[in-house]
Scaffold this active site. Structure first.
Site, PDB file in Angstrom:
ATOM      1  N   ASP A 721     -53.839 -32.329 -36.785  1.00  0.00           N
ATOM      2  CA  ASP A 721     -53.710 -32.688 -36.040  1.00  0.00           C
ATOM      3  C   ASP A 721     -52.501 -32.973 -35.436  1.00  0.00           C
ATOM      4  OD1 ASP A 721     -54.333 -34.739 -33.726  1.00  0.00           O
ATOM      5  OD2 ASP A 721     -55.473 -36.128 -34.714  1.00  0.00           O
TER       6      ASP A 721
HETATM    7  C1  BGC Z   1     -55.379 -37.087 -31.598  1.00  0.00           C
HETATM    8  C2  BGC Z   1     -56.650 -35.769 -31.791  1.00  0.00           C
HETATM    9  C3  BGC Z   1     -55.918 -34.446 -30.300  1.00  0.00           C
HETATM   10  C4  BGC Z   1     -55.053 -34.667 -30.205  1.00  0.00           C
HETATM   11  C5  BGC Z   1     -54.219 -33.001 -29.284  1.00  0.00           C
HETATM   12  C6  BGC Z   1     -53.992 -36.651 -30.783  1.00  0.00           C
HETATM   13  O1  BGC Z   1     -53.622 -37.532 -30.851  1.00  0.00           O
HETATM   14  O2  BGC Z   1     -55.606 -37.669 -32.963  1.00  0.00           O
HETATM   15  O3  BGC Z   1     -58.169 -36.036 -31.480  1.00  0.00           O
HETATM   16  O4  BGC Z   1     -57.641 -33.046 -30.049  1.00  0.00           O
HETATM   17  O5  BGC Z   1     -54.444 -35.470 -30.212  1.00  0.00           O
HETATM   18  O6  BGC Z   1     -54.434 -33.926 -27.796  1.00  0.00           O
END
Ligand code: BGC
Length: 925
Positions: A721
């Site tokens: 993530d």
């Molecule tokens: C989230 C993800 C997301 C990523 C990109 C993170 O803060 O947990 O689910 O895909 O950001 O935006």
């Protein structure tokens, strides 16, 4: 971008999104058939969300820039069968104009969970009741990333004002329809306690239904479509009754003491009387009869398959509609203990006219009925087993509304269906619940506690004994990536050409809003440096998800309904078709993977991101996720399953350890991932921010290697993530963001994300190369991740795009004559201070290539996201993206631009608001 095709695709996608939204609406109550509206009915609509209709939740999963969005009032007004009270509608229009929607400034996790409502007077409601015979009362709620719901008014509970309004409406109207425009289930206990409750004739959850939500609700209210949505969560009378309530919201760790008894599995086993609306429940305007017409067991032993045919007949006489057949297992308690009911099969009919029938065929492999023995109590530790006894089936239209079949599946001697290895067991000792043995095996059971087996294997030995082979670095032999698919080189030969630093670059993604890929997307990876591009590795684009394409550049995409609503459709084919069209939209935008579906489990109703996920049940989650991935793949792109695993609360989401038994993680929390990998063919996965049993997701060896790749046979990439942390893959211990060596060792292939254009220079200062030098990471491990990434890339549409070096210079034409006198000199932009969308005319005195850079700050913690898009003369130029800096000013590198002498109309659009732009510098190169 293929603009013509984009429009064609978007025009196909919108009606399917509307159909999905319609099929996910759940009707919980419909006394005296108050719905659908009848001829002569007039609806007085209360609640501001008639205009400010929620179409998604907040955070990355909801941030789609849409072309349009249909509010509830627009939807209803557009349906000729629905007549509304214009006077009330006008009052709301005026009031909302004077009291605009509060988005908390538009920043990350800033939007409140609910909005202020217009106060109603007795006189106004009474007057409305003299003009309208029915009232619709809309309750709105949102939630999202970085902000859990609260067990408080304005979040999980109604506010005093909402309750006061509802009481007033029910005082003057005998027929009140309550519409829940929410991202999550809410407390509904007021339905049985409030005064005048008998006036509430209908209740429906329309959720946050994407940009076609208003149309979808109108389809149901008008009777054009009979509701067919079914709850994918249990609504209990009291939040305290949820089995995880005692262990949710912790700041250090949460012990999953409820074990496999999540949601209805708990309620049906231990506490049936606490349930207000049961799992799987949802009414239709018509009624159905389900009859078993065939039952047999094909095959032998662990390969046997239970097959049933169920004939569904629409026995109503007015409305056509769809029904869902749900099959629940009642397994023998055995030594392990089992849930009284477990969903093991379901199917939805096509629309059936009155008296029309359809026979649904459902096959259930017996291995899907097995339970995991993590303690060895059955004599088969680390195996999926079918304990002796009768496996009974309950078939019907909710977990409660079922008929037990006379046929059953009998196991005379314990059967091992799969031998696994001990993996992911907890380090921390704790106790879990289990049904108490009792004379008669019927629920409810008493609760018994037993100690959870803790880890008994050495991860150090496991990792060391399985180190991959390494390939001597050959340097450039002239092989391009395409040569691997043409059979001119093996993947090993191709990857062996890459130097250590090229390999280390390849495992870094860049973002957000990388100028190397489609504007405003979450990440670029693969060919992020020219050296990698020279090897024929194209750059890949990944965009959020899950409910449509998020582009913080302001580019427009289609917002489909939230995950929970899509779960409530119980319709795999529809999910597949919907995501086929989302896939076509991704294709048109040259995006290769969607960051979704979200497949975490609704462990607790207060999780702020529940809306991105489908259900409290792993089987329906896995089935629908697999369908969505199949749809995306049919379009040639793919979806990234997230967040692997047990990212079940937003409070302290980067640090809070999800502590659970191996059985709970396998049977519940990673089961949907397993299903989407095995039957959906998923090839990308995003790990979670949080640790699972002491090991952060991004460096969790058992998760990313032992189970995912060795047991499930996953062939694909795992990414972290965004700005995730890692800790030691065998020793656990403390965590940070720079130990990419831990990540690679666990076979999480890709770090998301480093600053734009910072992968080759190792701008984040990660330890990949240092660890190789020190011998704590092997070349073979780094090459293994590089191969995973390259295999994945070979299968993307990017291979069909020209593989070209990134050209940073963009040329924009000026307009030479400007008659105004307020043009700003380019240099003067270095003194601006702005956080709101602004535009001005700038004058360029000297034509040159300029490097754009900015000084930005964002007074939020590091995971918050914000960005602004720059355009010159209406042409998009670049996004300047920043994540939380706790207020500190940091320098952001933009792209280069060739500007001629003359004037430009500059627009700085804070698409994802929150940050401040202190300086914008154009330095001649
Ligand atoms: C989230 C993800 C997301 C990523 C990109 C993170 O803060 O947990 O689910 O895909 O950001 O935006």
């Amino acid at each position: 971008m293929d603009r013509d095709n984009l429009l064609v695709v978007q025009n196909k996608l919108a009606p399917i999104s509307r159909q999905a939204a319609t099929e996910g609406i759940v009707l919980l109550k419909n006394d005296q058939a108050v719905l659908p509206v009848k001829q002569g009915d007039n609806l007085a609509i209360f609640g501001r969300c008639q205009l400010d209709t929620y179409r998604s939740g907040t955070g990355s999963g909801g941030a789609v820039n849409v072309r349009y969005s249909i509010s509830i009032i627009e939807g209803l007004l557009g349906n000729e069968k629905v007549h509304i009270n214009e006077e009330i509608a006008r009052q709301y229009r005026e009031w909302v104009k004077a009291n605009p929607f509060d988005d908390g400034g538009g920043g990350w996790a800033a939007e409140p969970w609910y909005q202020e409502e217009m106060l109603l007077t007795d006189e106004s409601v009474e007057r409305a009741s003299s003009q309208s015979n029915k009232a619709m009362f809309i309750i709105g709620r949102t939630a999202g990333e970085d902000q859990d719901n609260a067990d408080a008014p304005g979040s999980y509970k109604m506010t005093d004002i909402e309750m006061e309004m509802l009481v007033k409406v029910t005082r003057y109207f005998d027929d009140v329809i309550v519409v829940m425009n929410t991202t999550n289930i809410m407390d509904m206990s007021w339905l049985v306690t409030m005064e005048n409750r008998n006036a509430i004739k209908a209740v429906l959850y329309c959720w946050a239904a994407g940009m076609e939500g208003g149309h979808a609700l109108a389809d149901v209210i008008s009777g054009d479509v009979s509701p067919s949505g079914k709850l994918t969560d249990t609504i209990a009378y009291d939040l305290c009754d949820y089995p995880s309530s005692a262990n949710f919201g912790g700041t250090g760790y949460n012990c999953y003491a409820e074990d496999v008894y999540v949601g209805y599995r708990y309620f049906e086993t231990f506490k049936p009387n606490s349930v207000q609306f049961e799992f799987g429940f949802g009414l239709s305007y018509t009624t159905f009869k389900q009859e078993l017409t065939d039952f047999d067991i094909a095959g032998q032993g662990k390969n046997a398959v239970v097959r049933m045919s169920i004939k569904v007949t629409n026995v109503g006489d007015c409305y056509r509609g769809k029904d869902v057949v749900q099959i629940y297992l009642e397994a023998p308690q055995g030594r392990l203990g089992k849930s009284a009911r477990t969903l093991v099969g379901f199917k939805k009919t096509s629309p059936l006219e009155p008296s029309e029938s359809e026979t649904l065929h459902i096959s259930i492999p017996v291995r899907d009925l097995a339970s995991y023995d993590d303690s060895g109590v059955t004599g088969n530790k680390s195996c999926y087993v079918l304990e002796e006894g009768n496996y009974r089936f309950h078939v019907g239209s909710s977990v409660r509304d079922t008929v037990e079949l006379l046929h059953m599946y009998h196991v005379s001697k314990l059967l091992v269906t799969e031998e696994c290895q001990e993996a992911l067991a907890p380090l921390r000792p704790f106790e879990r619940i289990k049904p108490k043995a009792q004379a008669q095996s019927v629920s409810p059971y008493g609760v018994e506690f037993e100690p959870v087996p803790t880890r008994s294997v050495s991860l150090h030995e496991r990792i060391e004994s399985k180190l991959p082979r390494e390939f001597e670095v050959t340097g450039d032999l002239g092989f391009k990536l395409l040569d691997v698919s043409l059979g001119r080189a093996t993947m090993e030969q191709f990857v062996a050409q890459l130097s250590l630093s090229q390999l280390a670059t390849l495992v870094r993604g860049e973002g957000m809003c990388s100028p190397k890929v489609t504007p405003g997307t979450a990440a670029a990876f693969g060919g992020v440096s020219n050296e990698l591009v020279d090897f024929g590795i194209p750059v890949i684009a990944a965009a959020d998800g899950p409910s449509g394409i998020r582009m913080d550049s302001g580019h427009k995409a289609t917002q489909v309904p939230i995950g929970t609503l899509l779960g409530c459709t119980w319709n795999s084919d529809l999910n597949e078709e919907l995501f086929y069209w989302v896939g076509e939209e991704l294709r048109a935008y040259q995006i290769d993977t969607l960051l979704g579906p979200g497949v975490n489990i609704h462990r607790h109703p207060l999780n702020g991101r529940n809306f991105e996920y489908f259900s409290e049940d792993p089987f329906i989650t896995g089935t629908l996720a697999a369908a969505q991935v199949k749809g995306l793949k049919k379009a040639g792109v793919t979806g990234t399953l997230k967040h692997f695993a047990a990212n079940d609360q937003e409070t302290g989401r980067m640090d809070v350890d999800s502590v659970m038994s191996e059985r709970a993680i396998r049977e519940v929390h990673i089961k949907p991932f397993e299903m989407a990998v095995k039957s959906g063919g998923a090839t990308t996965i995003m790990t979670c921010y949080n640790p699972v049993n002491g090991h952060w997701g991004a460096s969790n060896y058992d998760l990313n290697t032992s189970v995912l790749r060795e047991e499930w046979g996953f062939k694909g990439i795992v990414m972290t993530d965004w700005w995730a942390k890692m800790n030691h893959p065998s020793e656990a211990g403390s965590e940070d963001k720079i130990h990419t060596s831990y990540m690679i060792r666990s076979q999480n292939d890709l770090y998301m994300v480093v600053d734009n254009d910072g992968a080759a220079s190792n701008v984040a200062g990660d330890d990949t190369l240092q660890a190789i030098e020190q011998g704590t990471l092997t070349l073979g491990e780094l090459q293994r991740s590089a191969m995973n990434i390259c295999w994945f890339i070979l299968d993307t549409p990017a291979m069909k795009r020209p593989v070209v070096r990134y050209e940073p210079v963009k040329a924009i034409r000026s307009f030479n004559e400007y008659l105004g006198n307020d043009a700003v000199a380019l240099e003067a932009l270095s003194t601006l201070e702005m956080s709101k969308t602004t535009s001005c005319v700038v004058e360029v005195i000297e034509g040159a290539t300029y490097q754009v850079s900015a000084l930005m700050s964002y007074a939020k913690p590091s995971l918050a996201q914000s960005s602004c898009a720059l355009s010159l003369n209406d042409e998009f130029c670049m996004s300047l993206s920043v994540h939380g800096t706790e207020g500190e000013r940091i320098s952001i590198e933009g792209s280069q631009m060739r500007l001629e002498k003359g004037f430009y109309h500059l627009c700085i659009d804070f698409v994802k608001a929150g940050a401040t732009l202190h300086e914008l510098n154009f330095s001649p190169c």
